[in-house]
Write an enzyme that holds these catalytic residues in place. Structure first.
Site, PDB file in Angstrom:
ATOM      1  N   GLU A 123       0.901  -0.759  16.368  1.00 45.69           N
ATOM      2  CA  GLU A 123       0.025   0.397  16.098  1.00 45.69           C
ATOM      3  C   GLU A 123      -0.848   0.693  17.321  1.00 45.69           C
ATOM      4  O   GLU A 123      -1.058   1.861  17.681  1.00 45.69           O
ATOM      5  CB  GLU A 123      -0.852   0.121  14.864  1.00 45.69           C
ATOM      6  CG  GLU A 123      -1.727   1.319  14.516  1.00 45.69           C
ATOM      7  CD  GLU A 123      -2.691   1.055  13.382  1.00 45.69           C
ATOM      8  OE1 GLU A 123      -2.335   0.304  12.446  1.00 45.69           O
ATOM      9  OE2 GLU A 123      -3.805   1.593  13.441  1.00 45.69           O
ATOM     10  N   SER A 142       1.942  -5.459   3.257  1.00 45.89           N
ATOM     11  CA  SER A 142       3.393  -5.403   3.469  1.00 45.89           C
ATOM     12  C   SER A 142       4.146  -6.491   2.703  1.00 45.89           C
ATOM     13  O   SER A 142       5.348  -6.674   2.918  1.00 45.89           O
ATOM     14  CB  SER A 142       3.689  -5.529   4.969  1.00 45.89           C
ATOM     15  OG  SER A 142       2.986  -6.619   5.516  1.00 45.89           O
ATOM     16  N   SER A 186       1.484  -9.631  10.369  1.00 50.59           N
ATOM     17  CA  SER A 186       0.750  -8.593   9.650  1.00 50.59           C
ATOM     18  C   SER A 186      -0.725  -8.649  10.018  1.00 50.59           C
ATOM     19  O   SER A 186      -1.415  -9.631   9.711  1.00 50.59           O
ATOM     20  CB  SER A 186       0.922  -8.773   8.135  1.00 50.59           C
ATOM     21  OG  SER A 186      -0.020  -7.958   7.468  1.00 50.59           O
ATOM     22  N   HIS A 203       0.075  -5.228  19.495  1.00 53.64           N
ATOM     23  CA  HIS A 203       0.365  -4.739  18.141  1.00 53.64           C
ATOM     24  C   HIS A 203       0.950  -3.334  18.229  1.00 53.64           C
ATOM     25  O   HIS A 203       0.468  -2.477  18.971  1.00 53.64           O
ATOM     26  CB  HIS A 203      -0.899  -4.730  17.276  1.00 53.64           C
ATOM     27  CG  HIS A 203      -0.605  -4.488  15.831  1.00 53.64           C
ATOM     28  ND1 HIS A 203      -0.361  -3.228  15.324  1.00 53.64           N
ATOM     29  CD2 HIS A 203      -0.481  -5.340  14.793  1.00 53.64           C
ATOM     30  CE1 HIS A 203      -0.114  -3.312  14.029  1.00 53.64           C
ATOM     31  NE2 HIS A 203      -0.173  -4.598  13.674  1.00 53.64           N
ATOM     32  N   ASN A 235      -3.227  -6.720   8.826  1.00 50.60           N
ATOM     33  CA  ASN A 235      -4.122  -6.698   7.658  1.00 50.60           C
ATOM     34  C   ASN A 235      -4.044  -8.023   6.897  1.00 50.60           C
ATOM     35  O   ASN A 235      -5.038  -8.503   6.361  1.00 50.60           O
ATOM     36  CB  ASN A 235      -3.836  -5.494   6.766  1.00 50.60           C
ATOM     37  CG  ASN A 235      -2.596  -5.673   5.918  1.00 50.60           C
ATOM     38  OD1 ASN A 235      -2.644  -6.265   4.850  1.00 50.60           O
ATOM     39  ND2 ASN A 235      -1.452  -5.187   6.400  1.00 50.60           N
ATOM     40  N   CYS A 261       0.860  -1.184   0.000  1.00 55.35           N
ATOM     41  CA  CYS A 261       0.000   0.000   0.000  1.00 55.35           C
ATOM     42  C   CYS A 261       0.901   1.240   0.000  1.00 55.35           C
ATOM     43  O   CYS A 261       2.127   1.135   0.141  1.00 55.35           O
ATOM     44  CB  CYS A 261      -0.871   0.006   1.259  1.00 55.35           C
ATOM     45  SG  CYS A 261       0.151   0.055   2.750  1.00 55.35           S
TER      46      CYS A 261
HETATM   47 FE1  SF4 Z   1      -1.178   2.896   6.077  1.00 53.90          FE
HETATM   48 FE2  SF4 Z   1      -1.136   0.501   7.251  1.00 53.90          FE
HETATM   49 FE3  SF4 Z   1      -3.212   1.220   5.746  1.00 53.90          FE
HETATM   50 FE4  SF4 Z   1      -0.906   0.723   4.590  1.00 53.90          FE
HETATM   51  S1  SF4 Z   1      -2.149  -0.764   5.700  1.00 53.90           S
HETATM   52  S2  SF4 Z   1      -2.244   2.494   4.153  1.00 53.90           S
HETATM   53  S3  SF4 Z   1       0.552   1.457   6.126  1.00 53.90           S
HETATM   54  S4  SF4 Z   1      -2.571   2.191   7.671  1.00 53.90           S
END
Ligand code: SF4
Length: 371
Positions: free
Chosen positions: A165, A314, A270, A163, A272, A33
């Protein structure tokens, strides 16, 4: 014309498995991303610049992004050191010296963001800093700061209290923040509060914020539940889930009905990426996480003709292309279907900020930045 499918076999411990995959559906968008691209480029640029200045290698606080391949490439190709605590810098320096390298005074903050405590620590150590926090994470930090200032209690929905974040966002107002699990949370972190029973000091002053990379469906259910429990709950106008998270989940939904097996290329760390694994599992009942093509087990492919592939925000795309090459090596007539749109978003790279001597900082306009 009927598609010709070449049958190849692989001998496995379970016996002979025919690999007859005819079609690969590649999710689009997938992979890097804008936040990840920015963060990795920032590390590369700073590593090269530090070398040119004769400053030695740079350090990164926490994995720059949650992917083992990305991190190990930066370590091996550019001599970047990764630390989980700035107090570990001396250890990293000693280890680097044993390898004939050195680590200088520049530290990059990862895309996941850091708490004010870490920034303060970096200042105390006199480090130059490069803040590669994704702007969409910074947005949530700013919301946390704003509502904490206004005296609100923050319910921060996250997938784990560990995490990076979540640690960073919570760190903006630790006394006023409770980290809450999503409805249907599968991680069972005992430190996450249950949204069904979480309490706040004053139900008329409560706001909900979220980690950027959660499941869209689970987050909506959680916010709805919290709204029912706290009717005066403030939900910030633009929700905190990022575009990349939403788009990658949508792309999985689009191809899931067409596939027998779903492969998600992601590291386990990760958030996401693991949400993509969960979603693909829910939609196909047949999803596997792989770090790379090397993890593909021929036994998974028994009777499978269509495979969906996606990757975390990522994950470098060459790892996905290696999966394509794996299937093509078994079937030269493999059909690769890739529909959808790539994102067209870019974030500006951060600048290196050098420490400001106290006297200079006190003067009007004090401070200095360096490219
Ligand atoms: Fe930003 Fe994480 Fe979303 Fe990528 S996945 S746009 S790094 S918040």
């Amino acid at each position: 014309m009927e598609q010709v499918t070449r049958l190849r076999t692989q001998r496995t411990m379970a016996g002979t498995i025919a690999v007859v995959v005819e079609t690969l559906y590649l999710a689009k968008p997938r992979g890097f991303c804008a936040g990840v691209v920015m963060a990795i480029e920032a590390v590369k640029d700073q590593a090269v610049a530090a070398r040119e200045r004769g400053d030695g290698g740079i350090a990164v606080y926490h994995d720059i992004v949650h992917n083992r391949t990305v991190v190990s490439r930066l370590e091996s190709e550019l001599g970047v050191s990764f630390v989980e605590d700035l107090g570990d810098l001396e250890v990293a320096r000693r280890r680097a010296a044993e390898e004939g390298r050195d680590v200088g005074d520049t530290v990059v903050f990862s895309a996941h963001g850091v708490s004010p405590v870490v920034r303060q620590h970096a200042a105390e150590l006199g480090l130059a800093t490069v803040d590669a926090t994704c702007p969409l994470v910074t947005k949530v930090h700013n919301e946390a700061k704003k509502y904490a200032r206004l005296g609100y209690h923050i319910l921060l929905v996250g997938d784990s209290t560990a995490h990076q974040e979540v640690i960073g966002t919570r760190g903006e107002a630790p006394e006023q923040t409770t980290v809450v699990a999503v409805v249907g949370n599968r991680k069972h972190d005992p430190l996450l509060a249950d949204p069904n029973s979480v309490e706040v000091p004053d139900p008329s002053k409560v706001v909900v914020l979220t980690q950027t990379t959660l499941s869209v469906d689970d987050t909506m259910k959680t916010v709805d539940l919290l709204k029912r429990r706290f009717p005066e709950l403030i939900v910030p106008p633009s929700d905190d889930l990022c575009f990349a998270t939403k788009n990658r989940q949508d792309a999985v939904r689009t191809i899931a009905p067409s596939v027998d097996l779903f492969l998600v290329v992601t590291s386990e760390a990760s958030s996401n990426g693991m949400r993509l694994v969960e979603l693909a599992t829910d939609l196909t009942a047949s999803a596997r996480r792989i770090e790379s093509a090397l993890d593909i087990e021929p036994a998974w492919l028994d009777g499978v003709r269509t495979v969906g592939v996606t990757s975390a925000a990522s994950t470098p795309d060459d790892l996905v292309q290696a999966v394509v090459a794996f299937f093509r090596s078994h079937n030269q007539d493999l059909r690769v279907v890739e529909e959808g749109e790539w994102e067209n978003i870019a974030f500006r790279k951060p600048r290196r900020v050098t420490p400001v001597p106290e006297a200079e900082a006190a003067a009007p306009g004090g401070g200095e930045t360096a490219p």
